[in-house]
Design a protein around this motif. Structure first.
Motif, PDB file in Angstrom:
ATOM      1  N   THR A 145       0.701  -1.357   0.275  1.00 21.11           N
ATOM      2  CA  THR A 145      -0.007   0.116  -0.109  1.00 21.11           C
ATOM      3  C   THR A 145       0.513   1.301   0.154  1.00 21.11           C
ATOM      4  OG1 THR A 145      -1.634  -1.357   1.261  1.00 21.11           O
ATOM      5  CG2 THR A 145      -1.716   1.368   0.842  1.00 21.11           C
ATOM      6  N   LEU A 146       2.216   1.099   1.197  1.00 22.37           N
ATOM      7  CA  LEU A 146       2.726   2.266   0.582  1.00 22.37           C
ATOM      8  C   LEU A 146       3.791   2.762  -0.771  1.00 22.37           C
ATOM      9  CD1 LEU A 146       4.819   2.104   4.078  1.00 22.37           C
ATOM     10  CD2 LEU A 146       3.219   3.477   3.196  1.00 22.37           C
ATOM     11  N   SER A 147       4.073   1.520  -1.129  1.00 20.52           N
ATOM     12  CA  SER A 147       4.602   1.676  -2.319  1.00 20.52           C
ATOM     13  C   SER A 147       3.014   2.156  -3.734  1.00 20.52           C
ATOM     14  CB  SER A 147       4.672   0.210  -3.215  1.00 20.52           C
ATOM     15  OG  SER A 147       5.795   0.448  -4.036  1.00 20.52           O
ATOM     16  N   LEU A 148       2.081   1.974  -3.361  1.00 18.12           N
ATOM     17  CA  LEU A 148       1.840   2.172  -4.412  1.00 18.12           C
ATOM     18  C   LEU A 148       0.718   3.562  -4.434  1.00 18.12           C
ATOM     19  CD1 LEU A 148      -0.571   1.182  -6.483  1.00 18.12           C
ATOM     20  CD2 LEU A 148      -1.549   0.564  -4.633  1.00 18.12           C
ATOM     21  N   ARG A 149       0.789   4.510  -2.828  1.00 19.43           N
ATOM     22  CA  ARG A 149       0.442   5.293  -3.211  1.00 19.43           C
ATOM     23  C   ARG A 149       2.043   6.171  -2.721  1.00 19.43           C
ATOM     24  NH1 ARG A 149       1.255   9.728   0.878  1.00 19.43           N
ATOM     25  NH2 ARG A 149      -0.427  10.691   1.229  1.00 19.43           N
ATOM     26  N   ARG A 150       3.009   5.509  -2.871  1.00 19.64           N
ATOM     27  CA  ARG A 150       3.967   6.307  -3.262  1.00 19.64           C
ATOM     28  C   ARG A 150       3.916   6.703  -4.520  1.00 19.64           C
ATOM     29  NH1 ARG A 150       7.813   3.030  -1.679  1.00 19.64           N
ATOM     30  NH2 ARG A 150       7.256   3.992   0.266  1.00 19.64           N
ATOM     31  N   SER A 151       3.667   6.123  -5.494  1.00 17.78           N
ATOM     32  CA  SER A 151       3.686   5.881  -7.664  1.00 17.78           C
ATOM     33  C   SER A 151       2.901   7.357  -7.931  1.00 17.78           C
ATOM     34  CB  SER A 151       4.027   4.849  -7.518  1.00 17.78           C
ATOM     35  OG  SER A 151       3.447   4.323  -8.938  1.00 17.78           O
ATOM     36  N   LEU A 152       1.091   6.683  -6.898  1.00 21.52           N
ATOM     37  CA  LEU A 152       0.481   7.827  -7.505  1.00 21.52           C
ATOM     38  C   LEU A 152       0.234   9.325  -6.887  1.00 21.52           C
ATOM     39  CD1 LEU A 152      -3.044   6.372  -6.274  1.00 21.52           C
ATOM     40  CD2 LEU A 152      -1.989   6.846  -8.466  1.00 21.52           C
ATOM     41  N   ILE A 153       1.275   9.835  -5.560  1.00 22.49           N
ATOM     42  CA  ILE A 153       1.828  10.318  -5.176  1.00 22.49           C
ATOM     43  C   ILE A 153       2.767  11.606  -6.475  1.00 22.49           C
ATOM     44  CG2 ILE A 153       3.009  11.994  -3.401  1.00 22.49           C
ATOM     45  CD1 ILE A 153       0.237  11.321  -2.607  1.00 22.49           C
ATOM     46  N   LYS A 154       3.811  10.548  -6.573  1.00 24.39           N
ATOM     47  CA  LYS A 154       4.759  11.089  -8.052  1.00 24.39           C
ATOM     48  C   LYS A 154       4.225  11.218  -9.573  1.00 24.39           C
ATOM     49  CE  LYS A 154       8.533   8.928  -5.858  1.00 24.39           C
ATOM     50  NZ  LYS A 154       9.487   7.685  -5.874  1.00 24.39           N
ATOM     51  N   GLN A 155       3.036  10.574  -9.035  1.00 24.68           N
ATOM     52  CA  GLN A 155       1.829  10.674 -11.378  1.00 24.68           C
ATOM     53  C   GLN A 155       1.117  11.717 -10.638  1.00 24.68           C
ATOM     54  OE1 GLN A 155       2.642   7.960 -12.699  1.00 24.68           O
ATOM     55  NE2 GLN A 155       0.567   7.118 -13.850  1.00 24.68           N
ATOM     56  N   ARG A 156       0.767  12.459  -9.440  1.00 29.08           N
ATOM     57  CA  ARG A 156       0.044  13.448  -9.263  1.00 29.08           C
ATOM     58  C   ARG A 156       0.686  14.688  -9.503  1.00 29.08           C
ATOM     59  NH1 ARG A 156      -1.158  15.061  -3.334  1.00 29.08           N
ATOM     60  NH2 ARG A 156       0.851  15.531  -3.534  1.00 29.08           N
ATOM     61  N   ASP A 157       1.991  14.454  -9.473  1.00 33.14           N
ATOM     62  CA  ASP A 157       2.570  15.731  -9.824  1.00 33.14           C
ATOM     63  C   ASP A 157       3.051  16.064 -10.881  1.00 33.14           C
ATOM     64  OD1 ASP A 157       3.490  16.454  -7.010  1.00 33.14           O
ATOM     65  OD2 ASP A 157       5.442  14.916  -6.950  1.00 33.14           O
ATOM     66  N   VAL A 158       3.552  14.698 -11.683  1.00 31.88           N
ATOM     67  CA  VAL A 158       3.131  15.366 -13.969  1.00 31.88           C
ATOM     68  C   VAL A 158       2.144  15.714 -14.256  1.00 31.88           C
ATOM     69  CG1 VAL A 158       3.526  13.480 -15.527  1.00 31.88           C
ATOM     70  CG2 VAL A 158       5.030  13.060 -13.761  1.00 31.88           C
ATOM     71  N   VAL A 159       0.596  14.589 -13.272  1.00 27.04           N
ATOM     72  CA  VAL A 159      -0.614  15.132 -14.257  1.00 27.04           C
ATOM     73  C   VAL A 159      -1.021  16.674 -13.573  1.00 27.04           C
ATOM     74  CG1 VAL A 159      -3.026  14.739 -13.995  1.00 27.04           C
ATOM     75  CG2 VAL A 159      -1.655  12.872 -14.026  1.00 27.04           C
ATOM     76  N   HIS A 160      -0.589  16.889 -12.383  1.00 25.35           N
ATOM     77  CA  HIS A 160      -0.659  18.361 -12.056  1.00 25.35           C
ATOM     78  C   HIS A 160      -0.085  19.286 -12.940  1.00 25.35           C
ATOM     79  CE1 HIS A 160      -1.699  21.766  -8.993  1.00 25.35           C
ATOM     80  NE2 HIS A 160       0.030  22.506  -9.727  1.00 25.35           N
ATOM     81  N   ARG A 161       1.408  18.732 -13.077  1.00 30.14           N
ATOM     82  CA  ARG A 161       2.067  20.081 -14.687  1.00 30.14           C
ATOM     83  C   ARG A 161       1.295  20.084 -15.993  1.00 30.14           C
ATOM     84  NH1 ARG A 161       8.618  18.722 -14.656  1.00 30.14           N
ATOM     85  NH2 ARG A 161       8.115  21.018 -15.951  1.00 30.14           N
ATOM     86  N   LEU A 162       0.986  18.977 -16.059  1.00 31.31           N
ATOM     87  CA  LEU A 162       0.652  19.315 -17.161  1.00 31.31           C
ATOM     88  C   LEU A 162      -1.036  19.671 -17.282  1.00 31.31           C
ATOM     89  CD1 LEU A 162       0.669  15.684 -18.399  1.00 31.31           C
ATOM     90  CD2 LEU A 162       1.792  17.545 -18.728  1.00 31.31           C
ATOM     91  N   ALA A 163      -1.685  20.319 -16.429  1.00 38.46           N
ATOM     92  CA  ALA A 163      -2.898  20.784 -16.046  1.00 38.46           C
ATOM     93  C   ALA A 163      -3.018  21.914 -15.666  1.00 38.46           C
ATOM     94  CB  ALA A 163      -4.085  20.164 -15.146  1.00 38.46           C
ATOM     95  N   ARG A 164      -2.401  22.362 -14.658  1.00 32.52           N
ATOM     96  CA  ARG A 164      -1.944  24.111 -15.131  1.00 32.52           C
ATOM     97  C   ARG A 164      -1.430  25.273 -16.039  1.00 32.52           C
ATOM     98  NH1 ARG A 164       3.637  23.844 -10.288  1.00 32.52           N
ATOM     99  NH2 ARG A 164       4.467  23.571 -12.192  1.00 32.52           N
ATOM    100  N   ARG A 165      -1.766  24.334 -17.007  1.00 32.19           N
ATOM    101  CA  ARG A 165      -1.195  24.780 -18.629  1.00 32.19           C
ATOM    102  C   ARG A 165       0.752  25.366 -18.436  1.00 32.19           C
ATOM    103  NH1 ARG A 165      -6.435  29.403 -18.992  1.00 32.19           N
ATOM    104  NH2 ARG A 165      -5.809  28.413 -16.314  1.00 32.19           N
ATOM    105  N   GLU A 166       1.146  25.048 -17.759  1.00 30.74           N
ATOM    106  CA  GLU A 166       3.181  25.328 -17.650  1.00 30.74           C
ATOM    107  C   GLU A 166       3.262  24.999 -19.486  1.00 30.74           C
ATOM    108  OE1 GLU A 166       6.863  23.318 -15.915  1.00 30.74           O
ATOM    109  OE2 GLU A 166       4.652  22.812 -14.645  1.00 30.74           O
ATOM    110  N   PHE A 167       2.767  24.013 -20.397  1.00 32.86           N
ATOM    111  CA  PHE A 167       3.301  23.351 -21.631  1.00 32.86           C
ATOM    112  C   PHE A 167       3.195  24.346 -23.056  1.00 32.86           C
ATOM    113  CE2 PHE A 167       4.430  20.307 -18.693  1.00 32.86           C
ATOM    114  CZ  PHE A 167       5.798  20.544 -17.863  1.00 32.86           C
ATOM    115  N   PRO A 168       3.402  24.920 -23.380  1.00 35.71           N
ATOM    116  CA  PRO A 168       2.891  25.486 -24.597  1.00 35.71           C
ATOM    117  C   PRO A 168       2.821  24.581 -25.519  1.00 35.71           C
ATOM    118  CG  PRO A 168       4.635  26.149 -24.474  1.00 35.71           C
ATOM    119  CD  PRO A 168       4.243  25.708 -23.607  1.00 35.71           C
TER     120      PRO A 168
END
Length: 313
Positions: A145-168
């Motif tokens: 469970t800890l490993s899976l949560r750690r993977s999701l947390i790192k995945q969240r950072d990637v999706v957050h950068r895509l969602a905040r219109r950081e990339f043209p």
């Protein structure tokens, strides 16, 4: 590799990252294209609970290239959708990337349901017959469970950068869609945190139940030892075989000795019963004594209520 290098002119570092396994999800902006690493999961019915599937993607203004060594259900489902209806291919590469990531996160939910199912089984086993194997299962599930949560947390950072219109390269309309994916990632991470707390509580309940059972066994053994001790004393006195013992030549001495042992056992059992040590009888007001069975039942009820209250919250 030749397509990325010769046709799309992808940077050698991005190609090297693409062909090498990476544990950290990330997204890099190379100007004309984005390089992204994400991780999906495959449900595993064994102790591992799940298997991680790495997905690399190179996204440009008019193309998207995905690379994965293991089978990727997200890519296959997106291809099938594009072949069937043209969606999301008609909206561009960013929409295709969103569709892949959205399906990838959706595949986390069967794994989360498996975690919840194992939690229910562990909770029932805790109050039935806790064993050492159950504790090992709890700790293994906690690590997964800890490993899976750690993977999701790192995945969240990637999706957050895509969602905040950081990339043209990510249009505003598609950036809003990535926020929905981010919400799913956050919800999954919160559920896993809740499961982690439940597993920590399960460890505490296991230790409490096993300690209570040990106390019950020790009490039973102590009562038996207390009853047998005076019997052994009487038997040892009459087993000394001195010539001038008064009762040695007594015709009914054997029966009297057995009767004396039985009388001592009955008197001690009555005292234990009167004090409530045998699960019944009158309990003195001071000091308060709690029956072993009642204490264990109360402990089980309170622990079960705690676990279910955490789950509801």
């Amino acid at each position: 590799e030749s397509i990325l290098r010769d046709v799309l002119k992808v940077h050698p570092l991005a190609i090297e990252d693409c062909l090498s396994p990476r544990e950290q999800p990330k997204v890099d902006d190379y100007g004309d294209y984005l390089y992204l690493v994400s991780h999906g999961v495959m449900s595993d019915q064994g102790e591992a609970l799940y298997r991680s599937v790495e997905l690399d993607a190179v996204v440009g203004a008019r193309f998207i290239v995905t690379f994965h060594i293991a089978e990727s259900r997200s890519v296959a489902e997106t291809q099938a959708s594009a072949a069937r209806s043209g969606y999301p291919l008609r909206r561009g590469p960013a929409a295709v990337l969103h569709e892949i990531l959205d399906r990838q996160i959706d595949h986390y939910w069967p794994v989360l349901e498996e975690v919840e199912g194992r939690l229910d089984a562990i909770e029932d086993a805790l109050f039935a017959r806790p064993r050492q194997a159950l504790l090992e299962e709890i700790l293994a599930l906690k690590r997964a469970t800890l490993s899976l949560r750690r993977s999701l947390i790192k995945q969240r950072d990637v999706v957050h950068r895509l969602a905040r219109r950081e990339f043209p390269l990510i249009p505003d309309a598609d950036a809003w869609m990535f926020r929905d994916v981010e919400d799913h990632v956050v919800r999954g991470a919160d559920l896993l945190e809740n499961y982690r707390e439940l597993l920590a509580g399960a460890v505490e309940v296991y230790l409490s139940v096993t300690s209570q059972r040990l106390n019950e066994v020790v009490k039973v053994l102590t009562i038996l030892s207390t009853i047998i001790l005076p019997m052994s004393l009487i038997a040892s006195i009459y087993g000394m075989n001195f010539r001038h013992m008064p009762e040695l030549e007594w015709r009914h001495g054997y029966h009297v000795a057995l009767g004396l042992m039985a009388l001592v056992a009955v008197v001690l059992l009555g005292i234990f019963w009167h004090r409530g040590w045998l699960g019944s009888g009158r309990k003195p007001p001071r000091p308060p004594r709690i029956e072993v069975g009642a204490a264990e039942a109360r402990l089980g009820a309170e622990a079960r209520q705690r676990l279910r209250a955490k789950r509801r919250s």
